[in-house]
Scaffold this active site. Structure first.
Site, short mmCIF file in Angstrom:
data_model
loop_
_atom_site.label_atom_id
_atom_site.label_comp_id
_atom_site.label_asym_id
_atom_site.label_seq_id
_atom_site.Cartn_x
_atom_site.Cartn_y
_atom_site.Cartn_z
N HIS A 1 0.83 -1.20 0.00
CA HIS A 1 0.00 0.00 0.00
C HIS A 1 0.87 1.26 0.00
O HIS A 1 1.00 1.96 1.00
CB HIS A 1 -0.94 -0.02 1.21
CG HIS A 1 -2.11 -0.94 1.03
ND1 HIS A 1 -2.82 -1.49 2.07
CD2 HIS A 1 -2.69 -1.42 -0.10
CE1 HIS A 1 -3.78 -2.25 1.60
NE2 HIS A 1 -3.72 -2.23 0.29
N CYS B 1 3.22 -11.84 2.52
CA CYS B 1 4.25 -11.77 3.56
C CYS B 1 4.26 -13.07 4.35
O CYS B 1 3.20 -13.55 4.77
CB CYS B 1 3.96 -10.60 4.49
SG CYS B 1 5.09 -10.54 5.91
N GLU C 1 -5.72 -7.83 3.88
CA GLU C 1 -5.14 -8.89 4.72
C GLU C 1 -6.23 -9.60 5.51
O GLU C 1 -6.23 -10.83 5.64
CB GLU C 1 -4.09 -8.32 5.67
CG GLU C 1 -3.44 -9.43 6.50
CD GLU C 1 -2.57 -8.91 7.64
OE1 GLU C 1 -2.48 -9.62 8.68
OE2 GLU C 1 -1.97 -7.82 7.49
N THR D 1 -1.77 -8.28 11.02
CA THR D 1 -0.37 -8.08 11.41
C THR D 1 0.04 -6.62 11.55
O THR D 1 1.11 -6.33 12.09
CB THR D 1 0.59 -8.75 10.39
OG1 THR D 1 0.42 -8.12 9.11
CG2 THR D 1 0.32 -10.24 10.28
N CYS E 1 3.29 -8.02 13.40
CA CYS E 1 4.63 -8.35 12.92
C CYS E 1 5.70 -7.52 13.61
O CYS E 1 5.44 -6.44 14.15
CB CYS E 1 4.69 -8.19 11.40
SG CYS E 1 5.08 -6.55 10.82
N SER F 1 -2.36 2.63 3.72
CA SER F 1 -1.42 1.82 4.49
C SER F 1 -1.83 1.75 5.96
O SER F 1 -1.77 2.74 6.68
CB SER F 1 -0.01 2.41 4.38
OG SER F 1 0.86 1.83 5.33
N SER F 2 -2.24 0.56 6.39
CA SER F 2 -2.68 0.38 7.77
C SER F 2 -1.58 0.71 8.76
O SER F 2 -1.78 1.47 9.71
CB SER F 2 -3.16 -1.07 7.98
OG SER F 2 -3.47 -1.30 9.35
N SER G 1 5.73 0.22 4.16
CA SER G 1 5.62 0.13 2.70
C SER G 1 6.13 1.39 2.00
O SER G 1 5.99 1.52 0.78
CB SER G 1 4.16 -0.14 2.30
OG SER G 1 3.28 0.77 2.94
#
Length: 314
Positions: free
Chosen positions: A43, A98, A128, A166, A196, A224-225, A268
């Site tokens: 993202h 991932c 995700e 994650t 993560c 982008s989370s 990202s």
């Protein structure tokens, strides 16, 4: 007014993002353009546009992929139905999911065979989450906040497990997980948390940085989370925080009266964007850049077979 830029460490690309981008680039080199990618590989607007220029075509629907094409699954993972459909259509598939997301998928499949239902902590609509929930036909209940926990209605509670997106806020996820545990004391938790290492490390760096600066800038795209969570972490600590997709989005008034600006980037976001933000901040008056001490990440994930340079089949 800004005198100093404080650079968070670590920031920017993680091992999963590095791997996903490299998969697309190597597929382009080996098989030529176009290479089809289901969903944005990661993202980030800059990364996606760069890969488009190199010959990647991003799609959401497999109907948009011609027969015989090479297809890459994005780093966020896909449902079993999407995976099976792509295989049935005979595409040459490279999975850039991932490995830390794949770990969650494997755990879900394993525990499902043992009769477990699942509570998933995550954001509805995020690819995700859709990929993880799509590993099963039923039996995964999504909760986005503590309030959702009270509304979960599993068919049984003897075998119930919790899994997590994650890229969540570590603190928010812990709060929701505690609510799940309080309502379902026998719930099975992962041996290692699903959030993560890179998400955790970047949030920890922002927690360390925020009290030392007047403003925090997060480089990351709106989709982008993990980048959004970095901005939230800073704001929760009482520090003004803004997220930008590029240096052009910086606004001079954000820095009125600030002596020190903190700068980080989501997992990202490439370093080239960070450097452009530094240049823009210098143009606005910043005179020095100082990198914080932080964890050095050494994680590397292997590429799929067929894309390794040494052609080693193992």
């Amino acid at each position: 007014m800004t005198k100093e830029i404080l650079l968070a460490e670590p920031r920017g690309f993680c091992a999963g993002v590095d791997r996903a981008i490299e998969i697309v680039e190597r597929a382009l080199t080996k098989f030529g353009a176009p290479i089809y990618v289901r969903h944005e590989i990661v993202h980030n607007t800059y990364v996606v546009n760069d890969l488009k220029q190199k010959g990647a075509i991003f799609i959401e629907d497999l109907d948009d992929v011609p027969a015989g094409a090479t297809l890459v699954f994005s780093a966020h993972g896909v449902s079993r139905a999407t995976h099976n459909e792509a295989e049935a259509r005979g595409f040459q598939i490279f999975d850039a999911t991932c490995p830390l997301v794949t770990k969650v998928h494997v755990e879900v499949a394993k525990l499902h065979k043992e009769g477990y239902e699942f509570i998933m902590i995550g954001h509805k609509g995020h690819p995700e989450v859709e990929g993880t929930m799509g590993q099963l036909d039923s039996g995964i209940h999504l909760v986005e906040d503590v309030g959702d926990v009270a509304r979960v209605n599993p068919s049984q509670t003897e075998k119930l497990a919790v899994v997590t997106q994650t890229t969540l806020s570590v603190d928010d996820a812990a709060e929701i997980a505690a609510a799940v545990k309080a309502r379902f004391p026998m719930v099975r938790e992962p041996k290692q948390q699903d959030i993560c290492y890179a998400t955790q490390n970047r949030q920890d760096a922002v927690k360390l940085m925020s009290p030392q600066v007047d403003v925090v800038i997060v480089v990351g795209s709106p989709t982008s989370s993990n980048s959004n969570r970095l901005r939230e972490v800073a704001r929760k600590l009482g520090t003004a925080s803004y997220m930008v997709d590029s240096a052009e989005e910086l606004q001079a008034e954000w820095f009125d009266g600030s002596l020190r600006v903190g700068l980080t980037a989501g997992a990202s976001a490439p370093e080239i964007l960070v450097k452009a933000v530094i240049d823009r901040l210098k143009a606005l008056g910043a005179v020095s850049v100082r990198k914080m001490d932080g964890i050095e990440e050494t994680v590397k994930f292997p590429l799929p077979k067929g894309l390794r340079l040494d052609n080693n089949p193992q």
